[in-house]
Design an enzyme around this catalytic site. Structure first.
Site, short mmCIF file in Angstrom:
data_model
loop_
_atom_site.label_atom_id
_atom_site.label_comp_id
_atom_site.label_asym_id
_atom_site.label_seq_id
_atom_site.Cartn_x
_atom_site.Cartn_y
_atom_site.Cartn_z
N CYS A 1 -4.14 0.74 -2.55
CA CYS A 1 -4.04 -0.52 -1.81
C CYS A 1 -2.98 -1.41 -2.45
O CYS A 1 -2.71 -1.33 -3.66
CB CYS A 1 -5.37 -1.27 -1.85
N GLU B 1 -3.10 -4.46 -3.28
CA GLU B 1 -3.62 -5.31 -4.35
C GLU B 1 -3.60 -4.59 -5.70
O GLU B 1 -3.23 -5.15 -6.73
CB GLU B 1 -5.06 -5.74 -4.06
N CYS C 1 -10.52 -4.54 -0.10
CA CYS C 1 -11.63 -3.58 -0.10
C CYS C 1 -12.50 -3.78 -1.34
O CYS C 1 -12.10 -4.44 -2.30
CB CYS C 1 -11.11 -2.15 0.00
N CYS D 1 -10.88 -2.78 -4.69
CA CYS D 1 -9.90 -3.75 -5.20
C CYS D 1 -10.59 -4.98 -5.77
O CYS D 1 -10.16 -5.53 -6.78
CB CYS D 1 -8.91 -4.14 -4.11
N ASN E 1 0.83 -1.21 0.00
CA ASN E 1 0.00 0.00 0.00
C ASN E 1 0.87 1.26 0.00
O ASN E 1 1.95 1.29 0.58
CB ASN E 1 -1.02 0.00 1.14
N ILE E 2 0.37 2.27 -0.69
CA ILE E 2 1.06 3.56 -0.82
C ILE E 2 0.06 4.64 -0.44
O ILE E 2 -0.90 4.90 -1.18
CB ILE E 2 1.56 3.78 -2.27
N GLU E 3 0.28 5.22 0.74
CA GLU E 3 -0.69 6.22 1.23
C GLU E 3 -0.32 7.62 0.78
O GLU E 3 0.76 7.85 0.21
CB GLU E 3 -0.76 6.12 2.76
#
Ligand code: THU
Length: 136
Positions: A52, A54, A85, A88, A41-43
Site C-alpha cells: 500500500c 502508506e 487498510c 497499514c 501503491n505497488i502491486e
C-alpha cells in the site's frame, strides 16, 4: 502543518503508482521531523504481495531515520475518501499516533490514527524501550 503542500506531493506520488491489477492508484505522504516522504501503491502478480502507498512512504521515512510520524496524507481519485487498510494502521502505529488526512477528488476527512485503530499497542508484546529514538 502544511496540509496543502503535502496533499500536492501525495497526488504527485500517486502518478507513480504501479496498479495494473486493480487499476486503483493511491498516493501517500508520511511526515516526520519536518521531512516529507512520498509513496504509492505497488502491486504484484501475486496479489497478496501488494504494498500500500502508506507503507511504501513509511518505509522511506524509517530508512531515512524518522521514527516519529506526525502526519499522513492519503489521496485517491474517488467520490468517498478512502481509508488506510488495517495492516497499514497497525504498521503506522509502531511509529506514533499521526493525524491522517484522507483526501478524495472533492474534499477530505481527518482522523487521529488512534481513532481508526484504538489500542494498537495494548497486548501481548512489550514495546521497545524507545520506539521513537533515532537509529544507533
Ligand atoms: N491501497 C492503498 O495503497 N492504500 C489504501 O489506503 C487503500 C488501498 C491500494 C492497495 C491496492 O493496490 C489498491 O489500493 C486496491 O485495493
Amino acid at each position: 502543518m502544511d496540509w496543502d503542500a503535502w496533499t500536492q506531493q501525495a497526488w504527485q506520488a500517486r502518478e507513480r503508482a504501479y496498479a495494473p491489477y486493480s487499476k486503483f492508484s493511491v498516493g501517500a505522504v508520511v511526515v516526520g521531523g519536518g521531512r516529507v516522504f512520498a509513496g504509492a501503491n505497488i502491486e504484484n502478480l501475486s496479489y497478496g504481495l501488494t504494498l500500500c502507498a502508506e507503507r511504501v512512504a513509511l518505509g522511506s521515512a524509517v530508512v531515512a531515520g524518522e521514527r516519529r510520524i506526525e502526519a499522513v496524507v492519503v489521496v485517491a481519485d474517488t467520490d468517498e475518501p478512502i481509508s488506510p487498510c488495517g495492516a497499514c494502521r497497525q504498521v503506522l502505529a509502531e511509529f506514533g499516533d499521526p493525524l491522517i488526512r484522507l483526501v478524495n477528488r472533492s474534499g477530505h476527512l481527518e482522523f487521529r490514527l488512534s481513532e481508526l485503530l484504538p489500542r494498537a499497542k495494548a497486548g501481548i508484546l512489550s514495546p521497545p524501550p524507545s520506539p521513537g529514538s533515532a537509529p544507533a
